[in-house]
Design a protein around this motif. Sequence first.
Motif, mmCIF file in Angstrom:
data_model
loop_
_atom_site.group_PDB
_atom_site.id
_atom_site.type_symbol
_atom_site.label_atom_id
_atom_site.label_comp_id
_atom_site.label_asym_id
_atom_site.label_seq_id
_atom_site.Cartn_x
_atom_site.Cartn_y
_atom_site.Cartn_z
ATOM 1 N N VAL A 283 0.839 -1.200 0.000
ATOM 2 C CA VAL A 283 0.000 0.000 0.000
ATOM 3 C C VAL A 283 0.870 1.246 0.000
ATOM 4 O O VAL A 283 0.611 2.215 -0.733
ATOM 5 N N ARG A 284 1.935 1.230 0.811
ATOM 6 C CA ARG A 284 2.838 2.383 0.858
ATOM 7 C C ARG A 284 3.530 2.578 -0.504
ATOM 8 O O ARG A 284 3.714 3.711 -0.966
ATOM 9 N N GLU A 285 3.893 1.485 -1.142
ATOM 10 C CA GLU A 285 4.543 1.575 -2.454
ATOM 11 C C GLU A 285 3.575 2.131 -3.496
ATOM 12 O O GLU A 285 3.947 3.010 -4.294
ATOM 13 N N ALA A 286 2.339 1.631 -3.494
ATOM 14 C CA ALA A 286 1.338 2.128 -4.454
ATOM 15 C C ALA A 286 1.067 3.611 -4.230
ATOM 16 O O ALA A 286 0.943 4.391 -5.184
ATOM 17 N N ALA A 287 0.991 4.008 -2.961
ATOM 18 C CA ALA A 287 0.777 5.425 -2.642
ATOM 19 C C ALA A 287 1.953 6.265 -3.119
ATOM 20 O O ALA A 287 1.792 7.400 -3.594
ATOM 21 N N GLY A 288 3.151 5.704 -3.036
ATOM 22 C CA GLY A 288 4.336 6.418 -3.501
ATOM 23 C C GLY A 288 4.313 6.642 -5.010
ATOM 24 O O GLY A 288 4.577 7.744 -5.482
ATOM 25 N N PHE A 289 3.967 5.609 -5.743
ATOM 26 C CA PHE A 289 3.918 5.749 -7.199
ATOM 27 C C PHE A 289 2.798 6.691 -7.641
ATOM 28 O O PHE A 289 2.952 7.427 -8.622
ATOM 29 N N ALA A 290 1.680 6.672 -6.925
ATOM 30 C CA ALA A 290 0.592 7.587 -7.270
ATOM 31 C C ALA A 290 0.998 9.032 -7.009
ATOM 32 O O ALA A 290 0.704 9.934 -7.805
ATOM 33 N N ALA A 291 1.693 9.260 -5.908
ATOM 34 C CA ALA A 291 2.178 10.610 -5.609
ATOM 35 C C ALA A 291 3.254 11.027 -6.624
ATOM 36 O O ALA A 291 3.286 12.176 -7.075
ATOM 37 N N TYR A 292 4.096 10.099 -6.999
ATOM 38 C CA TYR A 292 5.148 10.368 -7.990
ATOM 39 C C TYR A 292 4.532 10.750 -9.335
ATOM 40 O O TYR A 292 5.009 11.675 -10.003
ATOM 41 N N GLN B 26 3.545 14.265 -9.423
ATOM 42 C CA GLN B 26 4.667 15.160 -9.135
ATOM 43 C C GLN B 26 4.677 15.659 -7.690
ATOM 44 O O GLN B 26 5.218 16.731 -7.403
ATOM 45 N N LYS B 27 4.119 14.873 -6.783
ATOM 46 C CA LYS B 27 4.214 15.173 -5.354
ATOM 47 C C LYS B 27 5.441 14.425 -4.823
ATOM 48 O O LYS B 27 5.330 13.409 -4.126
ATOM 49 N N SER C 115 7.952 14.964 -2.689
ATOM 50 C CA SER C 115 8.275 14.837 -1.264
ATOM 51 C C SER C 115 7.436 13.727 -0.630
ATOM 52 O O SER C 115 7.952 12.889 0.123
ATOM 53 N N GLU C 116 6.157 13.724 -0.966
ATOM 54 C CA GLU C 116 5.252 12.705 -0.434
ATOM 55 C C GLU C 116 5.626 11.323 -0.975
ATOM 56 O O GLU C 116 5.623 10.331 -0.235
ATOM 57 N N ALA C 117 5.954 11.271 -2.258
ATOM 58 C CA ALA C 117 6.337 9.998 -2.872
ATOM 59 C C ALA C 117 7.588 9.431 -2.205
ATOM 60 O O ALA C 117 7.665 8.228 -1.903
ATOM 61 N N LEU C 118 8.561 10.296 -1.977
ATOM 62 C CA LEU C 118 9.809 9.851 -1.363
ATOM 63 C C LEU C 118 9.564 9.282 0.032
ATOM 64 O O LEU C 118 10.147 8.254 0.414
ATOM 65 N N ALA C 119 8.695 9.925 0.785
ATOM 66 C CA ALA C 119 8.386 9.439 2.129
ATOM 67 C C ALA C 119 7.738 8.051 2.078
ATOM 68 O O ALA C 119 8.065 7.171 2.884
ATOM 69 N N GLU C 120 6.834 7.839 1.133
ATOM 70 C CA GLU C 120 6.169 6.546 1.009
ATOM 71 C C GLU C 120 7.145 5.463 0.547
ATOM 72 O O GLU C 120 7.103 4.327 1.033
ATOM 73 N N PHE C 121 8.030 5.801 -0.380
ATOM 74 C CA PHE C 121 9.016 4.816 -0.851
ATOM 75 C C PHE C 121 9.976 4.425 0.270
ATOM 76 O O PHE C 121 10.352 3.252 0.402
ATOM 77 N N ARG C 122 10.367 5.403 1.057
ATOM 78 C CA ARG C 122 11.253 5.099 2.178
ATOM 79 C C ARG C 122 10.568 4.172 3.185
ATOM 80 O O ARG C 122 11.190 3.246 3.717
ATOM 81 N N ALA C 123 9.288 4.438 3.429
ATOM 82 C CA ALA C 123 8.546 3.592 4.354
ATOM 83 C C ALA C 123 8.448 2.164 3.821
ATOM 84 O O ALA C 123 8.638 1.184 4.566
ATOM 85 N N ALA C 124 8.159 2.029 2.511
ATOM 86 C CA ALA C 124 8.065 0.695 1.914
ATOM 87 C C ALA C 124 9.405 -0.024 1.982
ATOM 88 O O ALA C 124 9.469 -1.230 2.243
ATOM 89 N N LYS C 125 10.493 0.711 1.758
ATOM 90 C CA LYS C 125 11.832 0.108 1.811
ATOM 91 C C LYS C 125 12.153 -0.389 3.221
ATOM 92 O O LYS C 125 12.737 -1.473 3.402
ATOM 93 N N ARG C 126 11.769 0.397 4.218
ATOM 94 C CA ARG C 126 12.006 -0.031 5.605
ATOM 95 C C ARG C 126 11.226 -1.303 5.913
ATOM 96 O O ARG C 126 11.724 -2.188 6.623
ATOM 97 N N MET C 127 10.010 -1.405 5.417
ATOM 98 C CA MET C 127 9.163 -2.565 5.714
ATOM 99 C C MET C 127 9.650 -3.842 5.043
ATOM 100 O O MET C 127 9.540 -4.934 5.601
ATOM 101 N N THR C 128 10.174 -3.708 3.823
ATOM 102 C CA THR C 128 10.548 -4.888 3.048
ATOM 103 C C THR C 128 12.045 -5.170 3.054
ATOM 104 O O THR C 128 12.471 -6.312 2.854
ATOM 105 N N GLY C 129 12.862 -4.130 3.232
ATOM 106 C CA GLY C 129 14.303 -4.307 3.149
ATOM 107 C C GLY C 129 14.800 -4.386 1.714
ATOM 108 O O GLY C 129 15.997 -4.574 1.472
#
Length: 276
Positions: free
Chosen positions: A51-60, A63-64, A66-80
Motif C-alpha cells: 500500500v505504501r509503495e502504491a501510494a508512492g507511485f501515485a504521488a510520484y 509530481q508530489k 516529497s510525499e512519494a519519497l516518504a512513502e518509498f522510504r517507508a516501503a523500503k524499511r518494511m521490506t528491506g
Amino acid sequence: MRQELLSLPKGLAEEVSKNLVMVARLIDDEPEQAYAYSRIALRLASRVAAVREAAGFAAYATQKYSEALAEFRAAKRMTGSVELWPVMADCERGLGRPERALAMAGEPEVQKLDKAGQVEMRLVAAGARRDQGQLEAAIVTLQSPELASSSVQPWTARLRYAYADALLAAGREEEAREWFGKTLEADKDGATDASDRLAELDGVEFVDASIDLSDLAENENEDEDEDEDDDEGEDAAEIAAAERASDVAEYYDEDDEEYEPLEQSEADADVEGDKA
C-alpha cells in the motif's frame, strides 16, 4: 502483495485490494484519480508495504515528490528491498536536489539491483548530470554495455532515446539522428516519440489538415439560407407580376364601351419602355 493483504481481516483486505486495483488501472491516464484511490488504501492499511509503495507511485505520477519519497522510504524499511532505489533518487531530482540523486547512484544499494534497476539508475544519474548542466558527463554516464548491445530489452528504447536526446542537446546532431533511428527500431510499442524527433531533424513539418465539420456544416447552412432568401424574393416578384397581369386580363374587354385601362405602375412602365 496478495500475501501482505492476507494479513488483514477479509473484508478490509477486499476493500484495500479494490482501491489498489483502481490505482493500477488509472495511474497512467488519470493520475489524480489514482492518487485519490491510493489515499483511501493508505488510510485503511498504512502498515502494508504494498500500500505504501502504491501510494508512492501515485504521488510520484502527480509530481508530489516529497510525499512519494516518504512513502518509498517507508516501503523500503518494511521490506528491506532496494528495488525502489532508482525512483527514490529520481524524487530527489524532482525536489531540485540532483546532487543527492548522484550520491545515491554511488551507494552500495545500486550493486544489489537487477539489470533493469541498474539501467534505471543510470538513466536517473544521467538526468541529474543534465540538471546540473553537465551534458558531456550525461552522455558518458549513458555509455554502457546495455546501450551498445544489439539485443532488445524492455529498457532498450528508453536508454537509446535518453542517449540520443543528450547528444542532440550537446549539438551532436548527426549522432543524435543515428540513435533516434536505433530507438525507433527497439520501440515496438511506441513508448517514445523517436519518430517525431527524427522527422524534426530531417526538416519534415506536419500540417494539421483536419477540418472542423461543424463549421463547414454551419457555412453550408448559411449559404443555403441565402439562396432560399434570393429564391423567395424572385418568387414574390413573379407572383406580383402575375397578379397584375391577371387584373388586366380580368378587366380588359375591347367590346366594353365603358372600359378604361388600368393605370400602369412605374415598374410596368419601365418594362414596356425597355421592350420598346
